[in-house]
Write an enzyme that holds these catalytic residues in place. Structure first.
Site, PDB file in Angstrom:
ATOM      1  N   ASP A 154      -9.413  -6.657  13.201  1.00 19.61           N
ATOM      2  CA  ASP A 154      -8.185  -6.024  13.697  1.00 19.61           C
ATOM      3  C   ASP A 154      -7.778  -4.791  12.894  1.00 19.61           C
ATOM      4  OD1 ASP A 154      -7.530  -7.469  11.452  1.00 19.61           O
ATOM      5  OD2 ASP A 154      -5.733  -8.400  12.284  1.00 19.61           O
ATOM      6  N   GLU A 182     -12.675  -9.398  -3.100  1.00 19.57           N
ATOM      7  CA  GLU A 182     -13.268  -8.077  -3.302  1.00 19.57           C
ATOM      8  C   GLU A 182     -13.862  -7.969  -4.713  1.00 19.57           C
ATOM      9  OE1 GLU A 182      -9.905  -7.703  -0.312  1.00 19.57           O
ATOM     10  OE2 GLU A 182     -10.252  -8.704  -2.232  1.00 19.57           O
TER      11      GLU A 182
END
Length: 286
Positions: A148, A233
């Site tokens: 998205d 991350e």
């Protein structure tokens, strides 16, 4: 005789005119037939996108796929958070005409873990390693993409410059207008982030891409269910790069080419609670 010849000429011209008119009117309407453009000397971008069933899933994947149609040498790896592959995603990928790989694995969250997409990204990395070992040209870039987010085509152009790991700003994320690496003399010297800025790499998943061959060089590189959301991350980057080795892109991290947008959860009325309920629509894929 000359008069007869003239009549024959007009007759032939008239017939040609009607043939041309017939062919013009009977030809099919123009349709844009998309074929993914493959250029050997441009590194392949492997976009890894976890996805899960929800009302807006098809809308989000449709929007993203139509951006990716414009990206050269792109291979889309879509991983469903599901025990089986769904027809919705399968049909969408087939109709997209993109080069793709469709995978699936069900998430098994631990009580203390809030991270999402861990199993899905790891399955994609396993597939990628096997794929790269089979092909001659391993040049490529790996980019972890939410289904998205919003992507400018420029971000894909930037990541083709990557030698090891490239970084760039991400808009509308971490409570900021833009979260970005700080650059001094062409090197990343820090990060402009307010959400958990003490993270080893305070950067969003959309803000970096990795040379694909590093996942062959580092087979242990993967995401971890033991790591909390926001640290995934740092978890993957710690295997392949140091802060000093990061390559600032997007004009020394001064341009935003990707935005961490999120689709609002649709508010759907319960037909059973309506005085005049609408006709059933469960047979229509949305």
């Amino acid at each position: 005789m000359p008069f007869v010849n003239i009549k024959k000429q007009y007759f032939v011209i008239g017939m040609l005119f009607f043939v041309v008119l017939f062919l013009f009117n009977s030809r099919p309407a123009f349709q844009c037939q998309f074929t993914p453009e493959i250029i050997p000397y441009i590194p392949t971008i492997y976009g890894i996108t976890p996805t899960y069933a929800r009302l807006a899933q098809k809308a989000d994947l449709t929007r993203l796929s139509q951006t990716l149609m414009l990206v050269k040498n792109f291979h889309w790896i879509v991983i469903e958070d599901s025990s089986t592959k769904t027809k919705l995603v399968e049909n969408l990928l087939k109709e997209s005409m993109l080069k793709y790989t469709h995978l699936n694995v069900k998430t098994h969250k631990l009580k203390h873990s809030t991270a999402s997409g861990v199993e899905q990204r790891n399955v994609a990395l396993n597939w990628l390693r096997e794929h790269l070992m089979k092909i001659h040209d391993t040049k490529g870039v790996v980019y972890f993409m939410d289904d998205d987010n919003t992507y400018s085509l420029k971000v894909f152009d930037e990541m083709r410059k990557i030698k090891k790991v490239g970084v760039w700003p991400v808009g509308i994320v971490g409570g900021m207008r833009v979260e970005m690496p700080l650059v001094t003399d062409g090197k990343v010297s820090g990060f402009n982030a307010v959400w958990k800025p003490f993270r080893p790499f305070p950067i969003d998943m959309a803000g970096f891409a990795i040379n694909a061959t590093l996942f062959i060089d580092h087979p242990e590189a993967k995401f971890s269910r033991k790591v909390q959301s926001g640290y995934q991350e740092s978890e993957i980057l710690k295997y392949v790069v140091t802060k000093e080795e990061l390559e600032p892109l997007a004009e020394n991290c001064t341009k935003v080419y990707v935005w961490h947008t999120r689709t609002q959860t649709p508010s759907i009325l319960n037909p059973k609670k309506l005085k005049h309920p609408p006709l059933p629509d469960g047979h229509i894929e949305v």
